[in-house]
Write a protein that holds these residues in place. Structure first.
Motif, PDB file in Angstrom:
ATOM      1  N   GLU A  54       0.836  -1.201   0.000  1.00  0.00           N
ATOM      2  CA  GLU A  54       0.000   0.000   0.000  1.00  0.00           C
ATOM      3  C   GLU A  54       0.873   1.255   0.000  1.00  0.00           C
ATOM      4  N   PHE A  82      -2.155  -5.448  -4.160  1.00  0.00           N
ATOM      5  CA  PHE A  82      -2.194  -4.020  -3.904  1.00  0.00           C
ATOM      6  C   PHE A  82      -3.457  -3.737  -3.100  1.00  0.00           C
ATOM      7  N   ASN A 131      -6.342   0.988  -2.789  1.00  0.00           N
ATOM      8  CA  ASN A 131      -6.594   1.765  -4.003  1.00  0.00           C
ATOM      9  C   ASN A 131      -7.964   2.424  -4.006  1.00  0.00           C
TER      10      ASN A 131
END
Length: 144
Positions: free
Chosen positions: A105, A132, A135
């Motif tokens: 992150e 990830f 977002n």
């Protein structure tokens, strides 16, 4: 139906009109197709019966979170770490019986260069459970 007029010389027509015969043959063929029993192809397979006692144990996933800050710090589960220490932590996490998940992150103002360096370290370590996260915070552009 097709009909021929013949000639006007008064002679009887010698050609037989086959259109009604073809119509009758097609109707008989359709009736024959409808009266045939349907063909069923079945393959009988003996499937194993499930036993009620074989439930897999619940998975307790271990998650390591990697955060990049705007001040070019790398945080491993909230603790500052150097790029060399990151590579060592990744190698030790790969040697565990079950590989932990690695969540990456980068914060909003984090350096692209540092992000690329960290991603190269992660790729070189051979981590397979990688994702990830965070977002969704940056989904809408231009809104503060």
């Amino acid at each position: 139906m097709a009909m021929s007029g013949g000639s006007d010389d008064g002679q009887p027509m010698m050609e037989m009109n086959t259109t009604p015969l073809i119509d009758v043959m097609l109707v008989l063929l359709i009736m024959l197709i409808f009266t045939l029993p349907p063909v069923t192809n079945a393959v009988n397979i003996d499937l194993p019966s499930p036993s009620p006692n074989e439930t897999p144990p619940p998975v307790d996933p271990v998650v390591n979170k990697l955060v990049l800050t705007p001040t070019n710090e790398i945080l491993w589960n909230g603790e500052p770490i150097s790029p060399g220490g990151l590579a060592a932590n990744l190698q030790t996490s790969l040697q565990l019986p079950t590989e932990p998940e690695l969540q990456f992150e980068p914060e909003a103002e984090a350096s692209y260069d540092l992000s690329a360096q960290v991603l190269n370290i992660i790729k070189g370590s051979g981590v397979t459970k990688f994702g990830f996260v965070g977002n969704e915070k940056y989904r809408a552009f231009g809104k503060d």
